[in-house]
Design an enzyme around this catalytic site. Structure first.
Site, PDB file in Angstrom:
ATOM      1  N   ASP A  60      -9.238 -13.702  23.437  1.00 61.24           N
ATOM      2  CA  ASP A  60      -8.069 -14.080  22.636  1.00 61.24           C
ATOM      3  C   ASP A  60      -7.762 -15.569  22.652  1.00 61.24           C
ATOM      4  OD1 ASP A  60      -7.373 -11.759  21.318  1.00 61.24           O
ATOM      5  OD2 ASP A  60      -6.352 -10.934  23.067  1.00 61.24           O
ATOM      6  N   ASP A 116      -9.664  -7.017  16.754  1.00 62.19           N
ATOM      7  CA  ASP A 116      -8.709  -8.115  16.963  1.00 62.19           C
ATOM      8  C   ASP A 116      -9.420  -9.480  16.969  1.00 62.19           C
ATOM      9  OD1 ASP A 116      -8.317  -5.631  18.275  1.00 62.19           O
ATOM     10  OD2 ASP A 116      -6.611  -6.381  19.408  1.00 62.19           O
TER      11      ASP A 116
HETATM   12  N1  GLY Z   1      -4.846  -8.251  20.324  1.00 67.44           N
HETATM   13  C1  GLY Z   1      -4.179  -7.313  21.138  1.00 67.44           C
HETATM   14  C2  GLY Z   1      -3.236  -6.451  20.417  1.00 67.44           C
HETATM   15  O1  GLY Z   1      -3.145  -6.476  19.204  1.00 67.44           O
HETATM   16  O2  GLY Z   1      -2.533  -5.727  21.103  1.00 67.44           O
END
Ligand code: GLY
Length: 377
Positions: free
Chosen positions: A101, A157
């Site tokens: 992330d 994601d």
């Molecule tokens: N990227 C983690 C979530 O959407 O919870």
């Protein structure tokens, strides 16, 4: 027709919503300054973050401050963005806790600061983060999700983290970052979409052979179900990859994801956590709606044949949030409520989450014609 013209019929509502945001935001900042970390969730008049400085959402508060600085011109927000970004240095020092992330954490904070102020420390942070993200690339074609013995895991994601890599190539002139991003997007396109346009949250590959091993439920309801936030990440993530690369297959993917999202959206325009969850108990994830709205507004610009449909859907989502899910009360930090971490974790339901506020405000600024796009500068 540009977005300003398209938004004309809703101008009164957009301006009033922005006025309410600017009235409410000082309490969010005042409360955030009382924390020794970065806000994640708000309850009972205060922000908290039990997850520590490496938590994946920690770029959203500085990014929100940049959006407010851009929207208002108020230096307070610029200073607050820089203060929060500096806190993130500790996460870079403890880099083994970081994972896929890095784009959420450093593209919309440090890379934006560099773009807007040319602060050299911000450039260093963003480039270091891009190198850490590129280092997670498996040459079979995907960026590895999470740590701890999950070398074959890839998640939808991660599409939203690719702008950090596209930016790093533009910044350095070295195509490797962009090539990794495009390989990851291509691999996601081949492996995550189901025939009906819905997407898996997680696909586990054999990290040596690239064979698909499993598609677990992740944060959704069950294996094979459609986690609404994952579907929203697919809409906006592929739209952003299209904008960065010009590649038409990414736009087509964003549209497929959007069409499926809209087919399945419930009549109240407030998304459930998962499109396939049981009717009871009622469990919403308005973050999914805010993310999808941002992607749909981009699609309204990119897809003239369906622009009205995408734009009107974005407006309906945002108005439903404004009317039934935003906490406009003056003494409480945090705007968007009824958001959820994961279907299987009941204590993560009905939360305010900082990225809900971020995407709601990003969408309203898009409707006001803001040209400074944090994912693209
Ligand atoms: N990227 C983690 C979530 O959407 O919870």
């Amino acid at each position: 027709m540009d977005i300003i013209e398209r938004a004309a019929a809703n101008r009164g509502w957009i301006d009033e919503t922005w006025r309410k945001i600017t009235k409410k935001m000082p309490i969010s900042v005042e409360q955030a300054r009382k924390l020794d970390t970065i806000p994640y969730t708000a309850r009972d008049g205060a922000w908290s973050n039990p997850h520590g400085i490496s938590w994946w959402t920690n770029g959203f508060y500085p990014a929100l401050m940049w959006q407010m600085a851009i929207g208002t011109g108020d230096a307070l927000y610029r200073e607050e963005a820089a203060r929060a970004e500096a806190l993130l240095d500790e996460a870079l020092r403890r880099f083994e806790e970081l994972h896929h992330d890095l784009g959420f954490q450093y593209k919309i904070s440090a890379a934006v600061n560099w773009a807007l102020t040319k602060n050299p420390a911000s450039l260093r942070r963003a480039l270091l983060a891009a190198n850490l993200l590129a280092g997670r690339y498996n040459p079979n074609g995907f960026i590895v999700a999470w740590n701890e013995n999950r070398p074959g895991w890839s998640i939808i994601d991660s599409m939203m983290n690719l702008p950090l890599l596209y930016w790093a190539s533009r910044q350095t002139g070295d195509p490797r970052y962009r090539l990794i991003a495009e390989r990851h997007a291509d691999h996601t396109l081949r492996n995550f979409f189901r025939d009906d346009g819905s997407v898996h949250h997680i696909v586990i590959f054999d990290p040596e052979t690239d064979a698909v091993i499993e598609t677990p439920r992740g944060q959704g309801f069950a294996p094979g179900s459609t986690w609404t936030r994952g579907q929203a990440w697919a809409i906006y993530g592929f739209a952003l990859s299209h904008i960065w690369t010009g590649r038409p297959e990414y736009l087509a993917a964003a549209r497929r994801a959007a069409d499926r999202f809209l087919e399945r959206l419930s009549g109240d325009n407030l998304p459930d956590i998962d499109f396939d969850q049981p009717n009871e108990p009622c469990a919403k994830d308005n973050c999914a709606g805010a993310i999808a709205a941002c992607g749909l507004i981009e699609l309204a610009k990119l897809a003239p044949d369906s622009a009205d449909r995408y734009f009107d859907a974005a407006i309906s989502l945002l108005k439903a949030m404004d009317e039934r899910a935003i906490d406009w009360s003056p003494g409480e930090p945090g705007l968007l409520s009824q958001c959820a971490g994961s279907y299987s974790e009941r204590d993560s339901w009905n939360m305010k989450m900082i990225y809900g506020d971020y995407f709601f405000i990003e969408a309203i600024l898009k409707l006001r014609g803001s040209r400074t796009q944090l994912w693209l500068i």
